[in-house]
Design an enzyme around this catalytic site. Structure first.
Site, PDB file in Angstrom:
ATOM      1  N   GLY A   1       0.828  -1.203   0.000  1.00 66.24           N
ATOM      2  CA  GLY A   1       0.000   0.000   0.000  1.00 66.24           C
ATOM      3  C   GLY A   1       0.857   1.245   0.000  1.00 66.24           C
ATOM      4  O   GLY A   1       2.042   1.212  -0.347  1.00 66.24           O
ATOM      5  N   CYS A   2       0.266   2.362   0.385  1.00 64.81           N
ATOM      6  CA  CYS A   2       0.997   3.633   0.443  1.00 64.81           C
ATOM      7  C   CYS A   2       2.267   3.460   1.257  1.00 64.81           C
ATOM      8  O   CYS A   2       2.235   3.033   2.410  1.00 64.81           O
ATOM      9  CB  CYS A   2       0.110   4.711   1.059  1.00 64.81           C
ATOM     10  SG  CYS A   2       0.967   6.269   1.362  1.00 64.81           S
TER      11      CYS A   2
END
Length: 261
Positions: free
Chosen positions: A102-103
């Site tokens: 993810g981020c």
């Protein structure tokens, strides 16, 4: 239409008058009723071999929310270099590992807190574009993943410890998505540097799959060339994030991670 104009002009007086040519921003031809023009040779507009780009990179926050609009020039998508191995070297006695979950802001902070991790960097890997920018990656057309490259001391931190931190940090069953972050750059991935890391990663996935009633979509692939992200992304949350509230990177810290600061 031009044939009609020519027919009309040929039927009028042959007396030629000089009429000023009006230049506008769009193509426009102004003729008086008794003007003569020659249609025997078409008018050739100037040509240029240089392409003109009107692209201006969108705001980073819009890209982070998935509103990137630009697609990189396909002619620059040469996978030879970016699909090659990561040829950077860790510090003596250290090892590298790469993870996508993810981020990369929150993922990096999670790994910063792991005892035995000596350095973390966020960047882009597994893509087709050489030297990608954040805006390039956010288009979703370069196949890069937002990754964290972890440098760790194997005497103090096992690769299995890093795998535990990886699984605990995200949902590995959502394809190309973590929470509100949607796109191929947010996919779940373990990118190994050695056969031992590959074996440990696959065995770890099998154990996790037995505990989940949903299919794990984590990819396990060799580590490809690592492109370090722009400096403002590095240790983003530890430096204060979006709102200036620093989050602890102390070893063993269990404070909740606010993904955007």
């Amino acid at each position: 239409m031009l044939q009609s104009v020519a027919t009309h002009l040929s039927s009028t007086s042959t007396t030629t008058t000089t009429t000023p040519l009006l230049l506008l921003s769009k193509p426009f031809l102004c003729l008086s009723s008794n003007s003569q023009i020659s249609l025997s040779k078409p008018f050739n507009f100037p040509q240029t071999s240089k392409s003109i780009s009107y692209y201006k990179p969108p705001m980073n926050i819009l890209n982070k929310l998935g509103f990137g609009t630009r697609s990189p020039d396909p002619s620059t998508m040469d996978p030879t270099v970016p699909q090659g191995p990561d040829d950077d070297l860790p510090a003596p006695g250290q090892q590298f590992a790469q993870f996508g979950a993810g981020c990369f802001w929150g993922v990096e902070l999670g790994f910063q807190r792991v005892p035995g991790v000596t350095k973390t960097e966020v960047g882009y890997s597994q893509g087709l574009l050489h030297n990608p920018t954040y805006e390039d990656v956010c288009t979703g057309t370069t196949n890069h993943n937002e990754v964290v490259r972890v440098q760790y001391d194997p005497k103090e931190c096992s690769f299995e410890s890093l795998l535990d931190a990886f699984w605990d940090r995200h949902d590995p069953t959502t394809l190309n998505r973590q929470g509100n972050d949607v796109g191929t750059q947010y996919r779940s991935g373990i990118y190994y540097y050695t056969p031992e890391q590959e074996k440990a990663a696959k065995e770890s996935l099998e154990r996790r799959q037995k505990l989940s009633d949903r299919k794990i979509v984590t990819e396990i692939l060799p580590a490809k060339k690592f492109y370090r992200a722009e400096e403002y992304h590095q240790q983003y949350l530890a430096k204060g994030g979006r709102f200036g509230f620093k989050q602890s990177a102390e070893k063993g810290c269990n404070d909740p991670i606010r993904c955007y600061g």
